[in-house]
Enzyme design. Structure first.
Site, short mmCIF file in Angstrom:
data_model
loop_
_atom_site.label_atom_id
_atom_site.label_comp_id
_atom_site.label_asym_id
_atom_site.label_seq_id
_atom_site.Cartn_x
_atom_site.Cartn_y
_atom_site.Cartn_z
N LYS A 106 -22.71 25.35 -12.65
CA LYS A 106 -23.77 25.75 -13.57
C LYS A 106 -24.36 24.50 -14.20
CE LYS A 106 -20.39 26.55 -17.30
NZ LYS A 106 -20.92 25.68 -18.35
N ASP B 268 -15.03 24.99 -17.32
CA ASP B 268 -15.35 23.56 -17.43
C ASP B 268 -14.16 22.65 -17.73
OD1 ASP B 268 -17.81 24.73 -17.12
OD2 ASP B 268 -18.62 24.08 -19.04
N CYS C 284 -19.79 26.11 -24.33
CA CYS C 284 -19.78 26.88 -23.08
C CYS C 284 -18.91 28.14 -23.16
CB CYS C 284 -19.33 25.99 -21.92
SG CYS C 284 -20.51 24.65 -21.60
#
Length: 200
Positions: free
Chosen positions: A112, A14, A145
């Site tokens: 995701k 990310d 995450c």
């Protein structure tokens, strides 16, 4: 557990404009995005080292479909400001990986809509196809995450290495807490230098 080149992939989590850039959605909703920029130099070193060593580099992006129909309770109820500013919406600059870490041709990008890189994605079939048994994990955010992915990886019996100086969190205490939790039961906490030595 030693870090290896063989059967190992680098997972970059990310590292998107929305998280690290002053014009990104985290900045717009008032979160201290500057704290997350601390992960950029370490991630850059790891990506360069992985490419040189022939270690596959796999990126993830936190991305939401139009209307946040796949967002669940996070953008729709817990942090509705994300929805209000169009955070991480598919097809936007906010959702793209930062320029400093742009994927090379042929490198995989996994989208995701939840913190775990395994939940509802193609990651595990890809890892199985590549024969991957060890993961080196970097990116943001450490307590959300990164940690959620590391826990899921450890439960799937991947040898999981989270890199302390190539991850970052909005709050430094939560960064340290997350690393402690991962290192206690789900894998190992290492540094960028540990990885560079292993892949040299």
């Amino acid at each position: 557990m030693d870090i290896t080149r063989e059967k190992t992939a680098l997972l970059v989590i990310d590292m998107q404009n929305g998280f690290t850039e002053p014009g990104g959605s985290m900045a717009k909703i008032g979160l201290p995005y500057q704290e997350l920029r601390a992960a950029i130099p370490g991630c850059r070193k790891l990506v360069d080292a992985a490419r040189k060593a022939g270690v596959p580099v796999i990126y993830t992006r936190y991305v939401f479909h139009p209307g946040y129909v796949d967002g669940g309770i996070l953008p729709n109820h817990i942090v509705p400001a994300m929805k209000e500013v169009g955070s991480l919406a598919a097809g936007t600059w906010d959702a793209e990986i930062i320029d400093e870490l742009a994927p090379a041709e042929g490198e995989l990008v996994i989208d995701k809509s939840r913190p775990s890189s395994f939940y509802g994605t193609r990651l595990e079939p890809i890892l199985n196809s590549l024969g991957i048994r060890s993961l080196v994990i970097c990116g943001v955010t450490t307590n959300i995450c990164v940690e959620t992915t590391a826990r899921d990886a450890g439960q799937r019996d991947y040898y999981t290495h989270v890199i302390s100086d190539a991850t970052a969190e909005f709050d430094k205490d939560r960064h340290e807490h997350a690393l402690t939790g991962v290192g206690f039961l789900f894998g190992w906490v290492n540094t960028v230098d540990d990885v560079l030595r292993a892949w040299a």
